[in-house]
Design a protein around this motif. Structure first.
Motif, PDB file in Angstrom:
ATOM      1  N   ASN A   1      38.324  40.535  39.936  1.00 44.20           N
ATOM      2  CA  ASN A   1      38.487  41.746  40.726  1.00 44.20           C
ATOM      3  C   ASN A   1      37.957  42.962  39.967  1.00 44.20           C
ATOM      4  O   ASN A   1      37.322  43.851  40.554  1.00 44.20           O
ATOM      5  CB  ASN A   1      39.969  41.938  41.077  1.00 44.20           C
ATOM      6  CG  ASN A   1      40.191  43.028  42.103  1.00 44.20           C
ATOM      7  OD1 ASN A   1      39.681  42.963  43.210  1.00 44.20           O
ATOM      8  ND2 ASN A   1      40.957  44.050  41.726  1.00 44.20           N
ATOM      9  N   ARG A   2      38.175  43.006  38.656  1.00 43.99           N
ATOM     10  CA  ARG A   2      37.671  44.114  37.851  1.00 43.99           C
ATOM     11  C   ARG A   2      36.145  44.141  37.858  1.00 43.99           C
ATOM     12  O   ARG A   2      35.536  45.209  37.979  1.00 43.99           O
ATOM     13  CB  ARG A   2      38.185  44.001  36.411  1.00 43.99           C
ATOM     14  CG  ARG A   2      37.650  45.081  35.472  1.00 43.99           C
ATOM     15  CD  ARG A   2      38.171  46.452  35.847  1.00 43.99           C
ATOM     16  NE  ARG A   2      37.534  47.520  35.088  1.00 43.99           N
ATOM     17  CZ  ARG A   2      37.914  48.788  35.119  1.00 43.99           C
ATOM     18  NH1 ARG A   2      38.943  49.152  35.885  1.00 43.99           N
ATOM     19  NH2 ARG A   2      37.287  49.698  34.421  1.00 43.99           N
TER      20      ARG A   2
ATOM     21  N   GLU B   1      33.691  47.101  39.201  1.00 44.38           N
ATOM     22  CA  GLU B   1      32.639  47.726  38.399  1.00 44.38           C
ATOM     23  C   GLU B   1      31.295  47.685  39.121  1.00 44.38           C
ATOM     24  O   GLU B   1      30.497  48.628  39.034  1.00 44.38           O
ATOM     25  CB  GLU B   1      32.552  47.035  37.037  1.00 44.38           C
ATOM     26  CG  GLU B   1      33.758  47.336  36.151  1.00 44.38           C
ATOM     27  CD  GLU B   1      33.805  46.503  34.886  1.00 44.38           C
ATOM     28  OE1 GLU B   1      33.017  45.534  34.790  1.00 44.38           O
ATOM     29  OE2 GLU B   1      34.633  46.809  34.001  1.00 44.38           O
ATOM     30  N   LEU B   2      31.021  46.607  39.853  1.00 45.03           N
ATOM     31  CA  LEU B   2      29.789  46.518  40.636  1.00 45.03           C
ATOM     32  C   LEU B   2      29.780  47.572  41.743  1.00 45.03           C
ATOM     33  O   LEU B   2      28.759  48.210  42.004  1.00 45.03           O
ATOM     34  CB  LEU B   2      29.653  45.124  41.234  1.00 45.03           C
ATOM     35  CG  LEU B   2      29.381  43.980  40.259  1.00 45.03           C
ATOM     36  CD1 LEU B   2      29.537  42.634  40.961  1.00 45.03           C
ATOM     37  CD2 LEU B   2      27.990  44.098  39.649  1.00 45.03           C
ATOM     38  N   VAL B   3      30.925  47.740  42.403  1.00 45.75           N
ATOM     39  CA  VAL B   3      31.031  48.746  43.451  1.00 45.75           C
ATOM     40  C   VAL B   3      30.807  50.142  42.872  1.00 45.75           C
ATOM     41  O   VAL B   3      30.057  50.958  43.421  1.00 45.75           O
ATOM     42  CB  VAL B   3      32.397  48.669  44.151  1.00 45.75           C
ATOM     43  CG1 VAL B   3      32.611  49.877  45.065  1.00 45.75           C
ATOM     44  CG2 VAL B   3      32.515  47.371  44.943  1.00 45.75           C
ATOM     45  N   ALA B   4      31.455  50.413  41.746  1.00 41.97           N
ATOM     46  CA  ALA B   4      31.337  51.727  41.124  1.00 41.97           C
ATOM     47  C   ALA B   4      29.901  52.009  40.692  1.00 41.97           C
ATOM     48  O   ALA B   4      29.421  53.146  40.785  1.00 41.97           O
ATOM     49  CB  ALA B   4      32.283  51.835  39.934  1.00 41.97           C
TER      50      ALA B   4
ATOM     51  N   ASP C   1      38.196  52.259  37.995  1.00 41.34           N
ATOM     52  CA  ASP C   1      39.651  52.300  37.834  1.00 41.34           C
ATOM     53  C   ASP C   1      40.353  52.563  39.160  1.00 41.34           C
ATOM     54  O   ASP C   1      41.457  52.068  39.392  1.00 41.34           O
ATOM     55  CB  ASP C   1      40.032  53.384  36.823  1.00 41.34           C
ATOM     56  CG  ASP C   1      39.680  53.002  35.399  1.00 41.34           C
ATOM     57  OD1 ASP C   1      39.483  51.797  35.134  1.00 41.34           O
ATOM     58  OD2 ASP C   1      39.584  53.910  34.546  1.00 41.34           O
ATOM     59  N   ALA C   2      39.724  53.352  40.035  1.00 40.61           N
ATOM     60  CA  ALA C   2      40.305  53.627  41.338  1.00 40.61           C
ATOM     61  C   ALA C   2      40.015  52.501  42.327  1.00 40.61           C
ATOM     62  O   ALA C   2      40.871  52.141  43.150  1.00 40.61           O
ATOM     63  CB  ALA C   2      39.781  54.946  41.890  1.00 40.61           C
ATOM     64  N   ILE C   3      38.822  51.937  42.244  1.00 41.04           N
ATOM     65  CA  ILE C   3      38.413  50.893  43.177  1.00 41.04           C
ATOM     66  C   ILE C   3      39.183  49.596  42.946  1.00 41.04           C
ATOM     67  O   ILE C   3      39.521  48.876  43.895  1.00 41.04           O
ATOM     68  CB  ILE C   3      36.896  50.637  43.061  1.00 41.04           C
ATOM     69  CG1 ILE C   3      36.116  51.816  43.632  1.00 41.04           C
ATOM     70  CG2 ILE C   3      36.485  49.349  43.749  1.00 41.04           C
ATOM     71  CD1 ILE C   3      36.233  51.972  45.129  1.00 41.04           C
TER      72      ILE C   3
ATOM     73  N   ALA D   1      42.135  45.038  45.325  1.00 37.01           N
ATOM     74  CA  ALA D   1      43.193  44.022  45.267  1.00 37.01           C
ATOM     75  C   ALA D   1      44.089  44.108  46.494  1.00 37.01           C
ATOM     76  O   ALA D   1      44.436  43.086  47.105  1.00 37.01           O
ATOM     77  CB  ALA D   1      44.009  44.194  43.994  1.00 37.01           C
ATOM     78  N   ALA D   2      44.461  45.338  46.876  1.00 37.29           N
ATOM     79  CA  ALA D   2      45.317  45.510  48.043  1.00 37.29           C
ATOM     80  C   ALA D   2      44.579  45.124  49.322  1.00 37.29           C
ATOM     81  O   ALA D   2      45.148  44.495  50.225  1.00 37.29           O
ATOM     82  CB  ALA D   2      45.801  46.955  48.124  1.00 37.29           C
TER      83      ALA D   2
END
Length: 242
Positions: A70-71, A75-78, A87-89, A94-95
């Protein structure tokens, strides 16, 4: 129970317990659209970063999302969205993933009851977040059958690191050699080998039999064939789905 190849089974989640494409492809399209906020260039950047074909609405076989944590996905999205923070994504993903519509690879409750009846200890180790994993198992009605559930954020590491697999063995009092790791990706099989476990590949994820066979003790069509393999089907028979 005599005649069983293992005393414990550790499952991957996505592509193993749940069919990968049926569960995640449409969900990914919706998530990308939400993150893109109606901007085509943002959607295109996300699709490229995540290895997702927006036109076909499915992941490419080489997508980093398939075996990523998930991390890593955050990072890919960011990286694709300069105004986004990993850190926000990460907790948002996850939710969001916890609400994904699930497509079980096979009827799970009777299969897990059968494996339990064979005296096996059962676990799940996913590179998804633990929050998502626990929510999915609850939704599927099988959470109570598992002795161990871990995500990449549970403190044991992420596959292909063998740490979380060894944590399952330690938690259940089994030696790694008494455990079979079951997964749909090379990350799953590599982690199992590194942990000293038996490894079984399944074809309910993006990988094909030719991808998995050189690295597995057996390749099965799906986890529904696992009890027969555990009780004596040869690796050749298992690969042929017999």
């Amino acid at each position: 129970m005599t005649g069983v190849r293992a005393r414990g089974v550790l499952f991957d989640k996505d592509g193993t317990l749940f069919g990968f494409e049926a569960t995640w492809s449409a969900f990914a399209a919706e998530t990308i659209a939400e993150l893109a906020e109606g901007v085509p260039a943002r959607a295109a950047a996300l699709g490229e970063a995540l290895g997702y074909d927006l036109g076909r609405r499915r992941f490419r076989r080489d997508s980093p999302v398939i075996a990523g944590s998930n991390r890593q996905v955050a990072e890919l999205v960011a990286a694709a969205l300069p105004d986004a923070s990993a850190d926000a994504i990460e907790p948002w993903l996850a939710a969001r993933a916890a609400e994904a519509p699930l497509a079980p690879a096979v009827p799970l409750a009777p299969l897990m009851a059968r494996l339990r009846g064979m005296g096996l200890r059962l676990g799940v180790m996913t590179n998804d977040a633990a929050l998502s994993a626990e929510a999915h198992l609850l939704t599927a009605g099988i959470a109570e059958v598992f002795d161990f559930v871990a995500g990449a954020d549970s403190g044991h590491g992420a596959k292909p690191d063998p740490g979380p697999l060894r944590a399952f063995a330690a938690a259940t009092g089994l030696s790694p050699a008494e455990v079979v790791m079951v997964g749909d990706s090379l990350h799953d099989l590599a982690a199992g080998r590194a942990a000293g476990m038996q490894v079984v590949g399944v074809l309910t994820g993006p990988a094909e039999a030719a991808d998995l066979a050189p690295h597995a003790d057996a390749v099965l069509p799906d986890i529904g064939h696992l009890p027969d393999w555990l009780t004596g089907a040869s690796a050749e028979e298992a690969r042929e789905g017999r």
